[in-house]
Write an enzyme that holds these catalytic residues in place. Structure first.
Site, PDB file in Angstrom:
ATOM      1  N   LYS A  38       0.821  -1.220   0.000  1.00  0.00           N
ATOM      2  CA  LYS A  38       0.000   0.000   0.000  1.00  0.00           C
ATOM      3  C   LYS A  38       0.856   1.272   0.000  1.00  0.00           C
ATOM      4  O   LYS A  38       0.381   2.345  -0.308  1.00  0.00           O
ATOM      5  CB  LYS A  38      -0.883  -0.030   1.269  1.00  0.00           C
ATOM      6  CG  LYS A  38      -1.801   1.132   1.460  1.00  0.00           C
ATOM      7  CD  LYS A  38      -2.548   0.971   2.796  1.00  0.00           C
ATOM      8  CE  LYS A  38      -3.418   2.167   3.090  1.00  0.00           C
ATOM      9  NZ  LYS A  38      -4.088   2.037   4.400  1.00  0.00           N
ATOM     10  N   LEU A  39       2.108   1.135   0.353  1.00  0.00           N
ATOM     11  CA  LEU A  39       3.017   2.262   0.557  1.00  0.00           C
ATOM     12  C   LEU A  39       2.484   3.198   1.639  1.00  0.00           C
ATOM     13  O   LEU A  39       2.126   4.344   1.377  1.00  0.00           O
ATOM     14  CB  LEU A  39       3.299   3.026  -0.741  1.00  0.00           C
ATOM     15  CG  LEU A  39       3.969   2.223  -1.854  1.00  0.00           C
ATOM     16  CD1 LEU A  39       4.257   3.101  -3.066  1.00  0.00           C
ATOM     17  CD2 LEU A  39       5.287   1.584  -1.368  1.00  0.00           C
ATOM     18  N   ASP A 138       7.716 -12.818  17.444  1.00  0.00           N
ATOM     19  CA  ASP A 138       7.813 -13.502  18.743  1.00  0.00           C
ATOM     20  C   ASP A 138       7.020 -12.762  19.824  1.00  0.00           C
ATOM     21  O   ASP A 138       6.765 -13.304  20.896  1.00  0.00           O
ATOM     22  CB  ASP A 138       9.279 -13.660  19.178  1.00  0.00           C
ATOM     23  CG  ASP A 138      10.031 -12.348  19.349  1.00  0.00           C
ATOM     24  OD1 ASP A 138       9.469 -11.283  19.007  1.00  0.00           O
ATOM     25  OD2 ASP A 138      11.195 -12.381  19.803  1.00  0.00           O
ATOM     26  N   TYR A 186      -0.018  -3.921  19.113  1.00  0.00           N
ATOM     27  CA  TYR A 186       0.672  -4.540  17.963  1.00  0.00           C
ATOM     28  C   TYR A 186       0.683  -6.058  18.096  1.00  0.00           C
ATOM     29  O   TYR A 186       0.240  -6.777  17.204  1.00  0.00           O
ATOM     30  CB  TYR A 186       2.106  -3.998  17.861  1.00  0.00           C
ATOM     31  CG  TYR A 186       3.016  -4.836  16.964  1.00  0.00           C
ATOM     32  CD1 TYR A 186       2.760  -4.966  15.604  1.00  0.00           C
ATOM     33  CD2 TYR A 186       4.132  -5.512  17.494  1.00  0.00           C
ATOM     34  CE1 TYR A 186       3.582  -5.743  14.782  1.00  0.00           C
ATOM     35  CE2 TYR A 186       4.955  -6.290  16.687  1.00  0.00           C
ATOM     36  CZ  TYR A 186       4.680  -6.393  15.332  1.00  0.00           C
ATOM     37  OH  TYR A 186       5.481  -7.167  14.531  1.00  0.00           O
ATOM     38  N   SER A 187       1.184  -6.564  19.240  1.00  0.00           N
ATOM     39  CA  SER A 187       1.313  -8.025  19.353  1.00  0.00           C
ATOM     40  C   SER A 187      -0.049  -8.693  19.424  1.00  0.00           C
ATOM     41  O   SER A 187      -0.236  -9.809  18.925  1.00  0.00           O
ATOM     42  CB  SER A 187       2.203  -8.411  20.533  1.00  0.00           C
ATOM     43  OG  SER A 187       1.785  -7.807  21.720  1.00  0.00           O
ATOM     44  N   SER A 189      -2.664  -7.687  17.759  1.00  0.00           N
ATOM     45  CA  SER A 189      -3.176  -7.762  16.380  1.00  0.00           C
ATOM     46  C   SER A 189      -2.443  -8.852  15.594  1.00  0.00           C
ATOM     47  O   SER A 189      -3.052  -9.567  14.789  1.00  0.00           O
ATOM     48  CB  SER A 189      -3.052  -6.400  15.680  1.00  0.00           C
ATOM     49  OG  SER A 189      -1.701  -6.052  15.469  1.00  0.00           O
ATOM     50  N   LYS A 190      -1.151  -9.021  15.834  1.00  0.00           N
ATOM     51  CA  LYS A 190      -0.409 -10.096  15.140  1.00  0.00           C
ATOM     52  C   LYS A 190      -0.884 -11.463  15.639  1.00  0.00           C
ATOM     53  O   LYS A 190      -1.031 -12.402  14.865  1.00  0.00           O
ATOM     54  CB  LYS A 190       1.106  -9.948  15.351  1.00  0.00           C
ATOM     55  CG  LYS A 190       1.745  -8.750  14.675  1.00  0.00           C
ATOM     56  CD  LYS A 190       1.694  -8.777  13.158  1.00  0.00           C
ATOM     57  CE  LYS A 190       2.554  -9.846  12.530  1.00  0.00           C
ATOM     58  NZ  LYS A 190       2.599  -9.714  11.040  1.00  0.00           N
ATOM     59  N   ASN A 216      14.513  -7.922  14.152  1.00  0.00           N
ATOM     60  CA  ASN A 216      15.447  -7.895  13.014  1.00  0.00           C
ATOM     61  C   ASN A 216      16.239  -6.587  13.011  1.00  0.00           C
ATOM     62  O   ASN A 216      15.734  -5.559  13.465  1.00  0.00           O
ATOM     63  CB  ASN A 216      14.663  -7.937  11.702  1.00  0.00           C
ATOM     64  CG  ASN A 216      14.139  -9.314  11.341  1.00  0.00           C
ATOM     65  OD1 ASN A 216      14.092  -9.673  10.181  1.00  0.00           O
ATOM     66  ND2 ASN A 216      13.745 -10.111  12.327  1.00  0.00           N
ATOM     67  N   PRO A 241      16.928   8.568  22.989  1.00  0.00           N
ATOM     68  CA  PRO A 241      15.904   8.356  24.021  1.00  0.00           C
ATOM     69  C   PRO A 241      15.793   6.897  24.464  1.00  0.00           C
ATOM     70  O   PRO A 241      15.175   6.078  23.794  1.00  0.00           O
ATOM     71  CB  PRO A 241      14.610   8.806  23.325  1.00  0.00           C
ATOM     72  CG  PRO A 241      14.875   8.603  21.867  1.00  0.00           C
ATOM     73  CD  PRO A 241      16.348   8.707  21.644  1.00  0.00           C
ATOM     74  N   GLY A 319       3.501  -0.746  29.159  1.00  0.00           N
ATOM     75  CA  GLY A 319       3.424  -2.206  28.957  1.00  0.00           C
ATOM     76  C   GLY A 319       4.679  -2.804  28.344  1.00  0.00           C
ATOM     77  O   GLY A 319       4.616  -3.864  27.705  1.00  0.00           O
ATOM     78  N   TYR A 377       6.563   5.358 -11.045  1.00  0.00           N
ATOM     79  CA  TYR A 377       5.588   4.308 -11.373  1.00  0.00           C
ATOM     80  C   TYR A 377       4.283   4.814 -11.964  1.00  0.00           C
ATOM     81  O   TYR A 377       3.644   4.098 -12.716  1.00  0.00           O
ATOM     82  CB  TYR A 377       5.261   3.486 -10.119  1.00  0.00           C
ATOM     83  CG  TYR A 377       6.326   2.470  -9.794  1.00  0.00           C
ATOM     84  CD1 TYR A 377       6.198   1.146 -10.206  1.00  0.00           C
ATOM     85  CD2 TYR A 377       7.458   2.835  -9.078  1.00  0.00           C
ATOM     86  CE1 TYR A 377       7.176   0.213  -9.906  1.00  0.00           C
ATOM     87  CE2 TYR A 377       8.442   1.911  -8.776  1.00  0.00           C
ATOM     88  CZ  TYR A 377       8.297   0.596  -9.186  1.00  0.00           C
ATOM     89  OH  TYR A 377       9.264  -0.322  -8.880  1.00  0.00           O
TER      90      TYR A 377
END
Ligand code: NAD
Ligand code: TYD
Length: 380
Positions: A38-39, A138, A186-187, A189-190, A216, A241, A319, A377
């Site tokens: 989607k960029l 993970d 985030y986690s 939703s994954k 990564n 930070p 959290g 493009y």
């Protein structure tokens, strides 16, 4: 000789996706590799400049939530494999805007699964020879504690079930059979997307695979994440930070090793299986930050540790998971994959890459990278 394949890679303009696209485009000239992205702010086609003219590569700007668009593309390209990386990926953003994460990571994954199901069930051979490979994290397993055998201060040396010796900050590791306990939006939703992928296998017989990888690092990572953000800030002499006390532990893997694992698992992994991917490479944030300062200063010809004063302790992330540590013994044992780089070598390569690619970084921080799609493009 490999059989010809037509593969959609979602999120191929992002950090990990661009490495996967590059690897497969170069390694399999007979494959058709279709990068669907989607960029968003995190998508950068400049990550793929070196392969964009290759005849086996096509870029399509599309949202994974666009069910009709994905289905039409699958029919047009006769897609028989999907490697799904597109996601909102930054924990801090998920804390501010969880809905965007539910939309892309959950609804987007479901939409992609449903499009693949619709197209593959139209084929007379059905799911035969097809594969839906979902890339996860993970972080779905939650956080591990820091514990050590009595009398030993972490980090201590231990051995994985594969026999591999490594340094650890705790006695437990994420294994494939562990319970999901996500803490951040985030986690969460994954985790939800992982459940949908497995449900499509169990309910419809779709040949799915899920992998859960550790943090990564390497070239082309968007500079909101710790390592590229800090390298850039050290170069610019801006504050670094550090959340909380910098005591949180992450398990770091060089991105090209992850891309290699994805290639191996896509081709040889067992359907319906889960594989954890990691480097047995645990580091406290503050120690990694010190390595980044040392390496960047040395490569810039500055005095050793000249920039340690940039370290600024700030309010902790809400959290904030204490420790992640992957046990990737199953992948090593069953498919023979191992990380190729020692961390010291990987960090040296990474810092050198960011220093040599200051223009890539400058175009991101100035926002110019977002014009690349229109310049290169649109009208194609
Ligand atoms: P990234 O944020 O760098 O890239 C994500 C890509 O997805 C971008 O190109 C973006 O434009 C695209 N995208 C986002 N929403 C989209 C949508 N609705 N439709 C189509 N494209 C969309 O992410 P990354 O760090 O390369 O992570 C890739 C995948 O790997 C993610 O699924 C992430 O959860 C997983 N993962 C990442 C890490 C890590 O350390 N970065 C570790 C383990 C797993
Ligand atoms: P990050 O790169 O955001 O990855 P993740 O949250 O998925 O692990 O952060 C890595 C670690 O670095 C994490 O413990 C949070 C910490 N961190 C900071 O201390 N300061 C920062 O500015 C950032 C972005 C992260």
């Amino acid at each position: 000789m490999e059989t010809k394949r037509s593969i959609i890679i979602t999120g191929g303009a992002g950090f990990i996706g661009s490495h996967v696209v590059r690897l497969l485009v170069n390694k399999y000239p007979d494959y058709r590799i279709i990068n669907v992205d989607k960029l968003t702010y995190a998508g950068n086609l400049e990550n793929l400049k070196d392969i964009e003219g290759k005849p086996n590569y096509r870029f399509v700007r599309m949202d994974i939530c666009d069910f009709d668009g994905i289905l039409a593309l699958m029919r047009e390209e006769k897609v028989d494999g999907i490697i799904h990386l597109a996601a909102e990926s930054h924990v801090d953003r998920s804390i501010k805007d969880p809905f965007t994460f539910a939309r892309t990571n959950v609804i987007g994954t479901l939409s992609l699964l449903q499009a693949a199901r619709t197209y593959w069930e139209e084929q007379k051979e059905g799911y035969e020879g097809k594969r839906f490979y979902h890339i996860s994290t993970d972080e779905v397993y939650g956080a591990l504690e820091m514990t050590s055998p009595e009398g030993i201060e972490p980090p201590f040396t231990t051995r994985a079930s594969s026999g591999k010796k490594h340094l650890a900050y705790g006695t437990r590791f994420f294994t494939e059979d562990m319970k999901y306990q996500p803490h951040s939006p985030y986690s969460a939703s994954k985790a939800s997307s992982d459940h949908f992928v497995r449900a499509f296998h169990d309910t419809y017989g779709m040949p799915t695979i899920v992998t859960n990888c550790s943090n990564n690092y390497g070239p082309y990572q968007f500079p909101e994440k710790l390592i590229p953000l800090f390298i850039n800030n050290i170069c610019q002499r801006r504050p670094l930070p550090v959340y909380g006390k910098g005591e949180n532990v992450r398990d770091w893997l060089y991105v090209e090793d992850h891309a290699r694992a994805i290639d191996v698992i896509f081709h040889r992994g067992q359907v319906a299986e889960t594989y954890n991917i990691g480097g047995f490479n645990e580091w406290k944030n503050i120690d990694i930050i010190k390595v980044l300062i040392q390496t960047t200063d040395r490569l810039l010809g500055r005095e050793e540790n000249e920039d340690v004063g940039l370290i600024t302790y700030v309010t902790d992330r809400a959290g904030h998971d204490l420790r992640y540590a992957i046990d990737s013994s199953k992948l090593q044992r069953e498919l023979g994959w191992e990380p190729s780089l020692q961390f010291e070598e990987g960090i040296e390569k990474t810092v050198s890459w960011y220093l040599a690619n200051g223009e890539w970084m400058r175009r991101i921080t100035s926002g110019e990278y977002e014009k690349y799609y229109d310049e290169m493009y649109s009208g194609r």
